[in-house]
Enzyme design. Structure first.
Site, PDB file in Angstrom:
ATOM      1  N   SER A   1       3.142 -35.418 -49.720  1.00  0.00           N
ATOM      2  CA  SER A   1       4.159 -35.637 -48.682  1.00  0.00           C
ATOM      3  C   SER A   1       4.836 -34.344 -48.257  1.00  0.00           C
ATOM      4  O   SER A   1       5.834 -34.374 -47.544  1.00  0.00           O
ATOM      5  CB  SER A   1       5.226 -36.605 -49.203  1.00  0.00           C
ATOM      6  N   GLY A   2       4.312 -33.206 -48.743  1.00  0.00           N
ATOM      7  CA  GLY A   2       4.934 -31.936 -48.375  1.00  0.00           C
ATOM      8  C   GLY A   2       5.629 -31.249 -49.547  1.00  0.00           C
ATOM      9  O   GLY A   2       6.527 -30.430 -49.348  1.00  0.00           O
TER      10      GLY A   2
ATOM     11  N   THR B   1       4.570 -28.928 -51.472  1.00  0.00           N
ATOM     12  CA  THR B   1       4.371 -27.472 -51.406  1.00  0.00           C
ATOM     13  C   THR B   1       5.432 -26.842 -50.503  1.00  0.00           C
ATOM     14  O   THR B   1       6.021 -25.813 -50.820  1.00  0.00           O
ATOM     15  CB  THR B   1       2.964 -27.166 -50.842  1.00  0.00           C
ATOM     16  N   TRP B   2       5.663 -27.487 -49.389  1.00  0.00           N
ATOM     17  CA  TRP B   2       6.663 -27.031 -48.411  1.00  0.00           C
ATOM     18  C   TRP B   2       8.056 -27.077 -49.025  1.00  0.00           C
ATOM     19  O   TRP B   2       8.841 -26.129 -48.951  1.00  0.00           O
ATOM     20  CB  TRP B   2       6.572 -27.935 -47.186  1.00  0.00           C
TER      21      TRP B   2
ATOM     22  N   HIS C   1       6.507 -35.890 -59.512  1.00  0.00           N
ATOM     23  CA  HIS C   1       6.170 -37.065 -58.682  1.00  0.00           C
ATOM     24  C   HIS C   1       6.588 -38.361 -59.384  1.00  0.00           C
ATOM     25  O   HIS C   1       6.288 -39.455 -58.911  1.00  0.00           O
ATOM     26  CB  HIS C   1       4.655 -37.135 -58.442  1.00  0.00           C
TER      27      HIS C   1
ATOM     28  N   ARG D   1       6.805 -39.406 -46.781  1.00  0.00           N
ATOM     29  CA  ARG D   1       6.088 -39.196 -45.528  1.00  0.00           C
ATOM     30  C   ARG D   1       5.537 -40.525 -45.046  1.00  0.00           C
ATOM     31  O   ARG D   1       5.324 -41.431 -45.855  1.00  0.00           O
ATOM     32  CB  ARG D   1       4.937 -38.232 -45.868  1.00  0.00           C
TER      33      ARG D   1
ATOM     34  N   ARG E   1      -3.918 -28.150 -45.474  1.00  0.00           N
ATOM     35  CA  ARG E   1      -5.047 -28.723 -44.732  1.00  0.00           C
ATOM     36  C   ARG E   1      -4.749 -28.632 -43.245  1.00  0.00           C
ATOM     37  O   ARG E   1      -5.109 -27.682 -42.589  1.00  0.00           O
ATOM     38  CB  ARG E   1      -5.304 -30.163 -45.195  1.00  0.00           C
ATOM     39  N   LYS E   2      -4.017 -29.638 -42.691  1.00  0.00           N
ATOM     40  CA  LYS E   2      -3.712 -29.616 -41.258  1.00  0.00           C
ATOM     41  C   LYS E   2      -2.222 -29.440 -40.998  1.00  0.00           C
ATOM     42  O   LYS E   2      -1.818 -28.856 -40.003  1.00  0.00           O
ATOM     43  CB  LYS E   2      -4.138 -30.929 -40.607  1.00  0.00           C
TER      44      LYS E   2
HETATM   45  P1  A3P Z   1      -2.206 -32.685 -44.663  1.00  0.00           P
HETATM   46  O1  A3P Z   1      -3.252 -33.025 -45.677  1.00  0.00           O
HETATM   47  O2  A3P Z   1      -1.858 -33.861 -43.788  1.00  0.00           O
HETATM   48  O3  A3P Z   1      -2.503 -31.458 -43.888  1.00  0.00           O
HETATM   49  P2  A3P Z   1       1.778 -31.765 -50.969  1.00  0.00           P
HETATM   50  O4  A3P Z   1       2.318 -30.401 -50.820  1.00  0.00           O
HETATM   51  O5  A3P Z   1       2.802 -32.783 -51.370  1.00  0.00           O
HETATM   52  O6  A3P Z   1       0.561 -31.788 -51.814  1.00  0.00           O
HETATM   53  O7  A3P Z   1       1.381 -32.242 -49.499  1.00  0.00           O
HETATM   54  C1  A3P Z   1       0.319 -31.620 -48.822  1.00  0.00           C
HETATM   55  C2  A3P Z   1       0.462 -31.882 -47.340  1.00  0.00           C
HETATM   56  O8  A3P Z   1       1.503 -31.047 -46.805  1.00  0.00           O
HETATM   57  C3  A3P Z   1      -0.804 -31.507 -46.601  1.00  0.00           C
HETATM   58  O9  A3P Z   1      -0.858 -32.364 -45.470  1.00  0.00           O
HETATM   59  C4  A3P Z   1      -0.516 -30.056 -46.244  1.00  0.00           C
HETATM   60  O10 A3P Z   1      -1.304 -29.554 -45.194  1.00  0.00           O
HETATM   61  C5  A3P Z   1       0.951 -30.128 -45.858  1.00  0.00           C
HETATM   62  N1  A3P Z   1       1.651 -28.844 -46.004  1.00  0.00           N
HETATM   63  C6  A3P Z   1       1.489 -27.901 -46.955  1.00  0.00           C
HETATM   64  N2  A3P Z   1       2.313 -26.866 -46.772  1.00  0.00           N
HETATM   65  C7  A3P Z   1       3.036 -27.140 -45.657  1.00  0.00           C
HETATM   66  C8  A3P Z   1       4.053 -26.440 -44.937  1.00  0.00           C
HETATM   67  N3  A3P Z   1       4.467 -25.259 -45.344  1.00  0.00           N
HETATM   68  N4  A3P Z   1       4.560 -27.030 -43.839  1.00  0.00           N
HETATM   69  C9  A3P Z   1       4.133 -28.240 -43.428  1.00  0.00           C
HETATM   70  N5  A3P Z   1       3.165 -28.944 -44.052  1.00  0.00           N
HETATM   71  C10 A3P Z   1       2.614 -28.418 -45.167  1.00  0.00           C
END
Ligand code: A3P
Length: 296
Positions: A43-44, A46-47, A105, A127, A260-261
């Site tokens: 759900s983000g 990493t962000w 988590h 998300r 990823r995206k």
């Molecule tokens: P997608 O697979 O839809 O691209 P997590 O960090 O919880 O594992 O979540 C990964 C999701 O967050 C992936 O989504 C990834 O691309 C997206 N993501 C990772 N870093 C990000 C950032 N800095 N800003 C926005 N989205 C990000």
């Protein structure tokens, strides 16, 4: 996705981390100054790690000297339940300088009591579940670390998702656990959605900083620090850093698979209108009347 799961306290938790989760639950002692980043997987997280790390440490490292430039966010902010050895050697992790930032988590009710009962802050990120489902599917197909399971076909994986049988699921109970905790004590639990962060990241950086008790000063605002943090932590920036392009975190997970995206609504490229319709009905049943909802 076909990874082995264990049912515990009403939730499907990854078998791979189950012992660590129990150990974390038993041994971890939160401090009032701790920041616990919780999220529904994919759900983000990493962000959220990059943002919170940057906000809390903005007086320690200048933006152009940030450890994020040379270190993957998951290495900077450890997921507690994945690091059993950490807790065995050093159960209270007391020698980490405060404010300590951890991630997890684990569902709200399964968190160690000291996290729920101390004054530490919890930031939850979730998300739109359909985007989460697609993101998680890509992630698990790329990282074959969850033992020798045959990945499920999309239809079957979706069907299980709708039944709540998926990693950290059911998603509705995971989200409602933190949603209700937020409603009960908004000073303790901040509830965020990926889509809202995407819409206005500067607003949310300020909101997180205020929630944690580190509001931006006028001077910092003048320097454009909020915008600098937004840029440093942006998907494009982190994805393209040399440190995140190759190699692994925690020994098994490809760093690049965390980027990823980074888009809202990618599920429409994979799921049929009939699947979406079934999903809307589930959300209505599970979230109706709670104040929590996602646009599908
Ligand atoms: P997608 O697979 O839809 O691209 P997590 O960090 O919880 O594992 O979540 C990964 C999701 O967050 C992936 O989504 C990834 O691309 C997206 N993501 C990772 N870093 C990000 C950032 N800095 N800003 C926005 N989205 C990000």
């Amino acid at each position: 996705d076909g990874s082995p799961l264990v049912k515990y306290d009403g939730f499907w938790l990854p078998a791979l981390f189950f012992r660590s989760i129990l150990s974390f639950q038993k041994y971890f002692k939160a401090k009032d100054s701790d920041v616990i980043l919780t999220s529904f997987p994919k759900s983000g997280t990493t962000w959220s790690k990059a943002l919170n790390y940057s906000i809390v440490n903005r007086n320690v490292y200048a933006i152009d000297q940030s450890p994020l430039l040379t270190c993957n966010p998951h290495a900077l902010v450890p997921p507690l339940e994945h690091d059993l050895y950490y807790l065995q050697d050093n159960p209270d992790l007391g020698n980490i300088p405060s404010p300590r930032i951890f991630s997890s988590h684990i569902p709200f009710n399964v968190l160690p009591a000291s996290i729920r009962e101390s004054k530490c802050k919890i930031i939850y990120l979730c998300r739109n579940p359909l985007d989460q489902f697609i993101s998680h599917r890509h992630f698990s197909l790329k990282n074959k670390f969850q033992n020798d399971v045959v990945p499920l076909e999309l239809d079957e994986a979706f069907d299980r998702f709708c039944q709540g049988i998926h990693s950290s699921g059911p998603f509705w109970d995971h989200m409602l656990g933190f949603w209700n905790a937020h409603l009960k004590n908004p000073e303790k639990v901040l509830f965020l959605k990926y889509e809202d962060l995407k819409e206005d990241i500067a607003f949310h950086i300020r909101k997180i900083a205020e929630f944690l008790g580190y509001p931006f000063t006028e001077e910092e605002e003048k320097q454009g620090l909020v915008e600098q943090i937004a840029k440093l932590c942006s998907f494009e920036n982190l994805k393209n850093l040399e440190v995140n392009r190759s190699g692994y975190v925690h020994g098994v997970v490809e760093k690049s698979s965390f980027f990823r995206k980074g888009k809202v609504g990618d599920w429409t490229n994979y799921l049929t209108p009939a699947m979406a319709e079934r999903f809307r009905e589930i959300m209505e049943i599970k979230f109706g009347g709670t104040g929590l909802m996602f646009k599908i």
